[in-house]
Write an enzyme that holds these catalytic residues in place. Structure first.
Site, PDB file in Angstrom:
ATOM      1  N   SER A 417       0.812  -1.212   0.000  1.00  0.00           N
ATOM      2  CA  SER A 417       0.000   0.000   0.000  1.00  0.00           C
ATOM      3  C   SER A 417       0.848   1.265   0.000  1.00  0.00           C
ATOM      4  O   SER A 417       0.313   2.363  -0.155  1.00  0.00           O
ATOM      5  CB  SER A 417      -0.967   0.027   1.174  1.00  0.00           C
ATOM      6  OG  SER A 417      -0.657  -0.882   2.162  1.00  0.00           O
ATOM      7  N   HIS A 438      -3.004  -3.231  -5.902  1.00  0.00           N
ATOM      8  CA  HIS A 438      -3.342  -2.790  -4.551  1.00  0.00           C
ATOM      9  C   HIS A 438      -4.848  -2.875  -4.324  1.00  0.00           C
ATOM     10  O   HIS A 438      -5.610  -2.123  -4.915  1.00  0.00           O
ATOM     11  CB  HIS A 438      -2.827  -1.353  -4.360  1.00  0.00           C
ATOM     12  CG  HIS A 438      -3.056  -0.811  -2.994  1.00  0.00           C
ATOM     13  ND1 HIS A 438      -3.194   0.526  -2.746  1.00  0.00           N
ATOM     14  CD2 HIS A 438      -3.193  -1.435  -1.803  1.00  0.00           C
ATOM     15  CE1 HIS A 438      -3.399   0.695  -1.457  1.00  0.00           C
ATOM     16  NE2 HIS A 438      -3.404  -0.468  -0.859  1.00  0.00           N
ATOM     17  N   GLU A 450      -6.043  -0.509  -7.299  1.00  0.00           N
ATOM     18  CA  GLU A 450      -5.026   0.416  -7.822  1.00  0.00           C
ATOM     19  C   GLU A 450      -3.955  -0.456  -8.475  1.00  0.00           C
ATOM     20  O   GLU A 450      -3.314  -1.258  -7.794  1.00  0.00           O
ATOM     21  CB  GLU A 450      -4.381   1.210  -6.668  1.00  0.00           C
ATOM     22  CG  GLU A 450      -4.900   2.609  -6.463  1.00  0.00           C
ATOM     23  CD  GLU A 450      -4.171   3.353  -5.337  1.00  0.00           C
ATOM     24  OE1 GLU A 450      -4.296   4.573  -5.286  1.00  0.00           O
ATOM     25  OE2 GLU A 450      -3.479   2.734  -4.502  1.00  0.00           O
ATOM     26  N   ASN A 488      -3.733   6.379  -0.685  1.00  0.00           N
ATOM     27  CA  ASN A 488      -3.175   6.544   0.656  1.00  0.00           C
ATOM     28  C   ASN A 488      -2.362   7.823   0.798  1.00  0.00           C
ATOM     29  O   ASN A 488      -2.246   8.369   1.886  1.00  0.00           O
ATOM     30  CB  ASN A 488      -2.327   5.322   1.030  1.00  0.00           C
ATOM     31  CG  ASN A 488      -3.211   4.154   1.454  1.00  0.00           C
ATOM     32  OD1 ASN A 488      -4.397   4.351   1.738  1.00  0.00           O
ATOM     33  ND2 ASN A 488      -2.670   2.954   1.487  1.00  0.00           N
TER      34      ASN A 488
END
Ligand code: T1G
Length: 682
Positions: A417, A438, A450, A488
């Site tokens: 991540s 991801h 992702e 993130n």
């Protein structure tokens, strides 16, 4: 002998003795744009006047029947003839008509078939009114003719949820009259309508069939309507759809039809509808990868290996098993693997208990996942996804093992991540086969994937992952390498400010309330309690970073739901967050220690100080080329983090607010807080 006459570039008439076949040909999905509507109107007029024609068949070329009105035309003023006018002409043609459905008859497409007397469909056809998902209600008679044909109760879920039904279900409901194989579909339709002619040949328009609608039980209808609208989030179109059906039941046909059209026009111009249409096109745009030839042949993926039996590993395994792919789940630790097996069983059992899965389906899915403690089991997999501990050395070791064991051409993906995919790829001799994949927790539920493009990731690897993601029901978005990628990284910008809000005077429940009022399913603190505070704490420690308050909570063992305490208090066995007075004292003490004056903070400030820095980070991400389009960022936030879909994603929302307002707001909070809110610590 059959003769074909072109009406315009999109519509033609084929004559087969006394039957006229109207063909629509508007690839890719036969959307009803102005030209198709004009062609249909002229075709109907011509066949109405043609004394040699006694019956009409309506069919489509290509991969599907009409999938709806042309959404791309909605931003422009509607041109004549409008769809209701075309359907009314078809309905009044005075000769029996039949619609021939293959693929999808959606929205205006289904409404067009309701202008015919009969409908015939292939076994795999789907019929639906997805308008609610675009923020409006059907605008060409769908909410009136559909309940006339199948009753108000059966029409309700189709209008309110937008969920399509199969041709079998449609047959049972009386929405289609016959099912026919794809290769004989048109011939069967001709035979069907000829039998109608032999039997007397009178048309029987849907508007004259009130039998089913008359049977709608008002109490059951209202009960079901309340249930379905409560599940629709805050979609205005869902309750408007119910109202339109009520009108169909209570009012004369034409009156109900006119009100439907007015409501459709009003909702089409609403902010919610614009946002939802933006999301529709964003999802399609994301499937096109910048700089990659769309036709590059993808690699076959028929089996998937997963390294790591933790929460993410098992969630990812379920995502593939649910889509019918065999999975090998590897964990070197036998105890961890036993836990993974128990977690898989528990998760599937929860679906059985909820009624969304049968016992047999659960077995089938579990049987698709085999467990292993040795890497050899991955040697035949077409794709291996590493979902191990978030540590560079651990990941590099796994990738160097995979490099030795995986078959040539296998795709090696990491579910990291935050970490640098290029560095992970450098542990192999085949960086072209390495990419990030991801997933978002819970990976079997959240739709975002992702896909991280490393500096050397091969184009066909990217396209394979995009296609595979869509196949398993995810929304794949390709992003570049940076710490935390798109989602993130922006989350970090939001997180820093939400913590400061607590120190300056807001309570976790005030912050969360501001978020849910905005439309999020939950606020940042409830979310952190759910995900577990320890994960980001461990991550911060690994990087030598600190975050006041968040670190204090972790040091006290307050990891969230899993320990019964986090930003909220959870009673044993409960997931309901309760305010914790102990935490309130802890925050106040911390503010005092840090010399921060506490004050009342209103919801507007909470939203501005959390979302604006996030949007600012989004702009920076675009400038750096980490995301190729602003709409990709919107998808990431909608499908990975629960940003309210009816607001179109953070970047779309920022545009509707006005980018200058965001910049002015950021400057204001920068000055007021004395912090560099433009570049929050991450
Ligand atoms: N209008 C314009 N373009 C459309 C479209 C539409 N309705 N549907 C699809 N496309 C384009 C899409 O952008 C893409 O283009 C290509 O077709 C293939 O789509 C009066 C108001 C039909 C199940 O909501 O659900 O009728 O990216 O990649 O996975 O009441 O598209 O290639 O350039 O999705 O095979 C109601 C929406 C309209 C149907 C096919 N209808 N479409 O899925 O391919 S409102 C819908 C879908 C209405 C009336 C009202 C799916 C699909 P490009 P795709 P797919």
């Amino acid at each position: 002998m059959r003769t074909t006459t072109g009406i315009n570039s999109r519509v033609a008439i084929e004559r087969e003795a006394n039957v006229g076949i109207v063909w629509i040909d508007n690839p890719p999905v036969n959307a009803l744009n102005t030209e198709v509507r004009a062609g249909l109107w002229s075709a109907v007029e011509s066949l109405r006047q043609d004394v040699g024609i006694e019956a009409i068949v309506l069919a489509c070329r290509g991969r599907t029947f009409v999938a709806g009105a042309d959404i791309g035309e909605f931003a422009l003023p509607a041109k004549e003839p409008t769809l209701p006018v075309v359907i009314a002409a078809l309905e009044a043609i005075g000769k029996p008509t039949i619609a021939v459905i293959h693929g999808t008859a959606f929205g205006g497409g289904l409404e067009l078939t309701l202008g015919c007397d009969y409908r015939i469909a292939t076994p795999d056809a789907r019929l639906g009114l997805p308008e609610v998902r675009l923020g409006f209600i059907p605008g060409a008679g769908g909410t009136v003719r559909l309940p006339y044909l199948i009753g108000g109760l059966a029409a309700l879920p189709m209008v309110v949820t937008g969920q399509p039904i199969s041709s079998d279900e449609a047959l049972a409901l009386g929405l289609v009259d016959a099912i026919a194989a794809a290769d004989t579909l048109v011939e069967d339709a001709i035979a069907f309508i000829r039998r109608v002619l032999v039997g007397g040949g009178k048309p029987c328009p849907v508007r004259e069939r009130r039998e089913q609608i008359g049977k709608t039980d008002p109490t059951l209808f209202e009960q079901e309507a309340a249930l379905l609208t409560s599940r629709s989030g805050s979609l205005v179109a869902a309750s408007a759809g119910v109202e339109a059906l009520r009108n169909a039941i209570a009012l004369p046909f034409d009156e109900a039809l006119n009100i439907e059209r007015e409501t459709f026009e009003t909702l089409k111009a609403s902010e919610q509808s614009k946002a939802l249409r933006h999301v529709f096109f964003a999802e399609r745009a994301a499937a096109k990868v910048e700089g990659v030839d769309h036709d590059v042949p993808v690699r076959p993926v028929e089996s998937v290996g997963i390294v790591g039996g933790g929460t993410m590993g098992t969630g990812i395994a379920m995502a593939f098993a649910n889509a019918g792919l065999p999975v090998v789940l590897l964990d070197l630790n036998a105890a961890a693997l036993a836990q993974a097996r128990a977690r898989l069983d528990q998760n599937y059992q929860a679906s059985v208990t909820r009624g969304s899965l049968t016992e047999a389906q659960k077995r089938e899915r579990l049987d698709r996942i085999s467990l292993s403690v040795t890497y050899d089991a991955l040697s035949t997999c077409d794709l291996v996804i590493e979902a191990a501990f978030e540590d560079m050395d651990v990941k590099k070791e796994i990738f160097s093992k995979l490099d030795r064991i995986a078959k040539p051409g296998a795709i090696l993906a990491t579910n990291t991540s935050y970490l640098d995919v290029n560095e992970i790829a450098s542990a192999t001799e085949r960086p072209g086969d390495v990419a990030g994949a991801h997933f978002f927790s819970p990976a079997n539920v959240m739709k975002l994937m992702e896909i991280v493009r490393g500096a050397r990731t091969a184009p066909d690897v990217l396209m394979t992952l995009v296609e595979l993601g869509r196949k398993i029901g995810k929304v794949p978005v390709v992003v570049g390498v940076c710490r935390g990628f798109v989602g993130n990284r922006m989350l970090a910008a939001r997180g820093a400010e939400s913590m400061n809000l607590l120190l300056e005077g807001a309570s976790p429940q005030e912050v969360d309330k501001a978020f849910t009022s905005f439309g999020w399913p939950m606020g940042p603190f409830e979310m952190q309690d759910l995900a577990g505070l320890d994960i980001s704490w461990r991550n911060r420690k690994a990087l030598g970073q600190t975050l006041p308050l968040a670190d204090d909570l972790c040091e006290l063992g307050r990891f969230g739901q899993k320990t019964g305490r986090g930003y909220y208090l959870y009673e044993a066995g409960s997931r309901v967050p309760k305010p914790d007075p102990e935490l309130a004292t802890l925050i106040e003490t911390k503010s005092k220690d840090m010399g921060i004056a506490r004050r009342r903070i209103d919801p507007e400030e909470i939203i501005e100080r959390t979302l604006y820095p996030m949007i600012n980070e989004g702009v920076r991400i675009l400038k750096e080329g980490i995301a190729s389009r602003s709409s990709d960022i919107d998808l990431i936030w909608i499908h990975g983090y629960g940003f309210p879909v009816a607001k179109g994603g953070p970047m779309f929302w920022a545009e509707t607010e006005g980018m200058s307002k965001i910049v002015v707001g950021l400057r204001h909070w920068h000055k007021k807080t004395g912090r560099d809110i433009f570049r929050p610590a991450s």
